[in-house]
Design an enzyme around this catalytic site. Structure first.
Site, short mmCIF file in Angstrom:
data_model
loop_
_atom_site.label_atom_id
_atom_site.label_comp_id
_atom_site.label_asym_id
_atom_site.label_seq_id
_atom_site.Cartn_x
_atom_site.Cartn_y
_atom_site.Cartn_z
N HIS A 1 45.15 35.11 45.05
CA HIS A 1 46.28 35.94 44.65
C HIS A 1 45.96 37.36 45.12
O HIS A 1 44.82 37.76 45.02
CB HIS A 1 46.45 35.91 43.13
CG HIS A 1 45.27 36.47 42.40
ND1 HIS A 1 44.62 35.81 41.40
CD2 HIS A 1 44.60 37.66 42.53
CE1 HIS A 1 43.61 36.54 40.96
NE2 HIS A 1 43.58 37.67 41.63
N HIS B 1 44.39 41.24 35.13
CA HIS B 1 43.73 42.39 35.76
C HIS B 1 44.03 43.65 34.97
O HIS B 1 44.81 44.49 35.42
CB HIS B 1 44.21 42.56 37.19
CG HIS B 1 43.97 41.38 38.09
ND1 HIS B 1 44.73 40.22 38.04
CD2 HIS B 1 43.04 41.17 39.06
CE1 HIS B 1 44.29 39.37 38.96
NE2 HIS B 1 43.27 39.91 39.58
N HIS C 1 36.04 38.82 48.24
CA HIS C 1 36.61 40.17 48.33
C HIS C 1 35.87 41.12 47.40
O HIS C 1 35.36 40.72 46.37
CB HIS C 1 38.12 40.21 48.07
CG HIS C 1 38.63 39.78 46.72
ND1 HIS C 1 38.32 38.59 46.12
CD2 HIS C 1 39.50 40.41 45.86
CE1 HIS C 1 38.97 38.48 44.96
NE2 HIS C 1 39.69 39.59 44.77
N GLU D 1 36.09 35.79 40.97
CA GLU D 1 37.32 35.07 40.57
C GLU D 1 37.24 33.58 40.89
O GLU D 1 37.95 32.77 40.29
CB GLU D 1 38.54 35.69 41.27
CG GLU D 1 38.92 37.06 40.72
CD GLU D 1 40.14 37.67 41.40
OE1 GLU D 1 40.68 38.65 40.87
OE2 GLU D 1 40.56 37.19 42.48
C1 DHB Z 1 43.39 42.51 45.90
C2 DHB Z 1 42.90 41.25 45.56
C3 DHB Z 1 42.89 40.85 44.24
O1 DHB Z 1 42.41 39.64 43.82
C4 DHB Z 1 43.39 41.67 43.25
O2 DHB Z 1 43.39 41.22 41.99
C5 DHB Z 1 43.86 42.93 43.55
C6 DHB Z 1 43.86 43.34 44.90
C7 DHB Z 1 43.43 42.96 47.31
O3 DHB Z 1 42.88 42.27 48.17
O4 DHB Z 1 44.01 44.01 47.59
FE FE Z 2 42.39 39.43 41.58
#
Ligand code: DHB
Ligand code: FE
Length: 451
Positions: A159, A206, A340, A387
């Site tokens: 996501h 979040h 990420h 995550e």
């Molecule tokens: C991004 C990815 C995420 O899982 C999130 O919660 C907020 C931002 C991103 O890649 O920008």
């Molecule tokens: Fe996220």
């Protein structure tokens, strides 16, 4: 619903569970409002008018006006909430408790001074003429086994808020986004052809519904509806999420009876963690294709749950769903990930090797994936790569790795009956997709069907 509720027949006693809570939701919320002095003043000035501002049933209003606490309890009130009415009237807990017993205030106080009411004779109906308070649970039909819910498939997807924005702003065909959305074409088609009755959607909040005031490790949404949250950009223009309160409450009770402590959430807005996977899989419908039960996992503030705990929780969720007495086709979705990092000088970290090894393991050796320690996610997949533990909940709920008996079988069952019920048959990989980047993230996506 095949749940263990031995408390239903304790004489003179109403246990406040999800069923009572649903019945008494607004009665209890009205009571909570009396914690504010100005609301107490308004209530005292005109009780009927104040009550009419709340969605109570007429019977509940009458019970409050009559200060009939026994009636309030049977209509879904809980004593700690109802105590706000007593407190507003200047009553003590002893006066309130005594008012439900048929004794005068003095008699009740004297009984307490003499050692209190003995349990003897009041443990089960019929003991010294005691009667049960709650209706008996419906008899289980004999003969044909009732239909049970089942998990047909698991869907895994990253996501990213920017994905939601690209959909909402009509940018999916731009060069940057086109390859990502193309990876979900087959998925949207598959979902149309394999539309479930309910989706249990595992995601993380979040800092949206849960601030630092309360941080539930595992929270299940039992509400009838969840609104798309305003995360600062304004709420996404997507439909509200319709819940499934009965199945959600059943899962909560079953999973908690299996020793996994869930937080029960009757009101929360849902953020991109939940709505973006829905958009990726469903496009832009006027309504989501089926009810969705939000299941939130804390991956924001450490300690976060281990991959192993998540995997075992998935197994408990499968047992819970398979003990629900209704012919429901349920999908479980695990969302978030993949690699990420959104913070600090290491932001932008992507690890294709780790991500693809994780996808391989998730499919063929989920036990191994479940044993990955937190620190490996952080080092290899970036701080927000954690995550991925949520994917293990969905994977643990699949039939090839099922363990143990459903709670109704386990209750009073012989060890044999509680044996491993794993099918051993690996899931069918319907679709696998991996793409870098979407914003800061490596997007991973899998659809696995139970055989
Ligand atoms: C991004 C990815 C995420 O899982 C999130 O919660 C907020 C931002 C991103 O890649 O920008
Ligand atoms: Fe996220």
């Amino acid at each position: 619903m095949s749940l263990d509720k031995p408390y239903l027949d304790v004489p003179g006693t109403i246990i406040f569970d999800a069923e009572q809570s649903r019945k008494g939701y607004w009665l209890n919320q009205f009571c909570m409002s009396l914690m504010q002095a100005d609301n107490r003043a308004r209530f005292k000035a005109d009780e009927r008018a104040y009550l009419d501002r709340w969605a109570l049933t007429e019977a509940q209003k009458q019970a409050v006006l009559a200060r009939d606490l026994n009636q309030c309890l049977s209509l879904g009130g809980n004593i700690y909430f109802l105590a706000k009415i007593g407190a507003t009237d200047g009553k003590s807990f002893q006066q309130m408790a005594g008012s439900m017993t048929g004794l005068s205030e003095e008699q009740y106080r004297d009984m307490m001074i003499s050692g209190g009411r003995p349990a003897n004779g009041l443990r089960v109906p019929g003991e010294n003429g005691a009667t049960r308070t709650q209706p008996a649970p419906p008899a289980q039909p004999t003969g044909a086994r009732p239909a049970k819910a089942r998990i047909s498939a698991a869907v895994f997807s990253s996501h990213v808020p920017a994905i939601g924005a690209a959909i909402d702003q009509g940018k999916t065909q731009q060069d940057y986004w086109k390859p990502l959305f193309a990876g979900y074409d087959l998925s949207r088609q598959w979902l149309r052809e394999h539309r479930p009755d309910v989706i249990l959607l595992v995601y993380n909040d979040h800092a949206t519904a849960f601030s630092l005031e309360m941080i539930p490790t595992f929270a299940i949404g039992t509400a009838a509806q969840f609104q798309p949250a305003d995360e600062g950009w304004g709420p996404r223009p997507v439909p509200p999420v319709i819940g499934h309160p009965e199945l959600a409450a059943h899962i909560a009770q079953s999973v908690i009876q299996q020793d996994f402590d869930l937080t029960i959430v009757n009101k929360m807005d849902v953020d991109h963690g939940l709505t973006v996977p829905l958009s990726l899989m469903c496009g832009q419908p006027l309504a989501w294709p089926c009810p969705v039960i939000p299941f939130a996992v804390n991956v924001v503030q450490y300690p976060v749950p281990s991959g192993r705990r998540c995997y075992q929780l998935g197994q408990a969720i499968r047992r819970a769903i398979e003990s629900y007495d209704a012919d429901l086709n349920v999908q479980i979705w695990g969302t978030g990930g993949m690699s990420h990092q959104l913070q600090g000088p290491r932001a932008g970290l992507i690890n294709k090797e780790f991500d693809n090894a994780f996808l391989d393991q998730l499919i063929t050796d989920p036990e191994a994936a479940a044993s990955i320690p937190h620190i490996d996610y952080v080092r290899e997949a970036g701080s927000e790569g954690i995550e991925l533990v949520m994917w293990l909940i969905a994977r643990g709920a699949m039939s090839d790795v099922a363990r143990g008996a459903t709670p109704d079988v386990a209750r009073g069952a012989t060890p044999d009956a509680a044996a491993d019920r794993a099918t051993g048959k690996p899931p069918k990989v319907v679709h696998r997709f991996y793409h870098v980047p979407a914003s800061n993230t490596a997007v991973g996506h899998l659809i696995l069907e139970n055989p």
